[in-house]
Design a protein around this motif. Sequence first.
Motif, PDB file in Angstrom:
ATOM      1  N   CYS A 132       0.343 -17.084  -1.888  1.00 35.69           N
ATOM      2  CA  CYS A 132       1.610 -17.525  -1.310  1.00 35.69           C
ATOM      3  C   CYS A 132       1.659 -19.063  -1.276  1.00 35.69           C
ATOM      4  CB  CYS A 132       1.761 -16.958   0.086  1.00 35.69           C
ATOM      5  SG  CYS A 132       3.203 -17.586   0.972  1.00 35.69           S
ATOM      6  N   CYS A 135       1.475 -20.112   2.748  1.00 32.89           N
ATOM      7  CA  CYS A 135       0.312 -19.861   3.597  1.00 32.89           C
ATOM      8  C   CYS A 135      -0.966 -19.643   2.791  1.00 32.89           C
ATOM      9  CB  CYS A 135       0.564 -18.670   4.523  1.00 32.89           C
ATOM     10  SG  CYS A 135       0.641 -17.100   3.662  1.00 32.89           S
ATOM     11  N   CYS A 160       4.876 -14.734   0.138  1.00 30.95           N
ATOM     12  CA  CYS A 160       4.451 -13.456   0.715  1.00 30.95           C
ATOM     13  C   CYS A 160       5.537 -12.909   1.638  1.00 30.95           C
ATOM     14  CB  CYS A 160       3.127 -13.611   1.449  1.00 30.95           C
ATOM     15  SG  CYS A 160       3.254 -14.347   3.098  1.00 30.95           S
ATOM     16  N   CYS A 163       5.888 -14.732   5.167  1.00 32.84           N
ATOM     17  CA  CYS A 163       6.581 -16.023   5.163  1.00 32.84           C
ATOM     18  C   CYS A 163       8.075 -15.825   4.925  1.00 32.84           C
ATOM     19  CB  CYS A 163       5.979 -16.957   4.116  1.00 32.84           C
ATOM     20  SG  CYS A 163       4.343 -17.567   4.599  1.00 32.84           S
TER      21      CYS A 163
HETATM   22 ZN   LIG Z   1       2.880 -16.622   3.059  1.00 34.44          ZN
END
Ligand SMILES: [Zn+2]
Length: 204
Positions: A132, A135, A160, A163
């Motif tokens: 991602c 993150c 992801c 998020c």
């Molecule tokens: Zn993420």
Amino acid sequence: MSVDQRIQQFKQMAEADPKNELGHFSLGKALLEAGQFSEAMASLDRVMQLKPTMSKAYQLFGEAAVGADQRDKAVEVVTKGVAVADEQGDVMPRDSMIKLLQDWGADVPEVSKTVAPKAVSTGGTSKDGFACARCGRPDQQLEKPPFKGALGVTLAEHVCQGCWQEWIPMGTKVINELGLSLSSPVGQDAYDQYMVEFLQLDGK
Ligand SMILES: [Zn+2]
């Protein structure tokens, strides 16, 4: 949008809702890009107060502090940022901050673990090579573009599910606070810009 236009717009958002960390974060990031280091530090400091878990703010603060010739302050905040990112599982900001500390010749704190083993233990639904953009998690990639167009495809490739779920209420706030109309190209552009900032998709 030019960096000056973005600074103006993010200032407006930060003033319209001073407790919303995204306005301050985006403003700080744009100020950093524009080389306005002390102003960037002030905005990012506000982010860290409002949301101490937002690890990326520590990284950008460190970069701004170095730009402002405040190396000791940069090392102090980034060292703290590594610990915050480590605890949150924000692998990419954490590793970027470790790299910064190394570049500055500072001590690098110990970190606990990488997230890679976690992906294996959860059964690993990840497609090869996914991480991602925001993150750094290697799993829970979006299954399909959440909307039509090139940006939707970029999202599905780089973001992801967690998020994306965090962005949705933030996007609603952005629309309300800036009075954006998504039916106008200008409103849609501004909205997309915030989404790209929030999900850290620059250059994707
Ligand atoms: Zn993420």
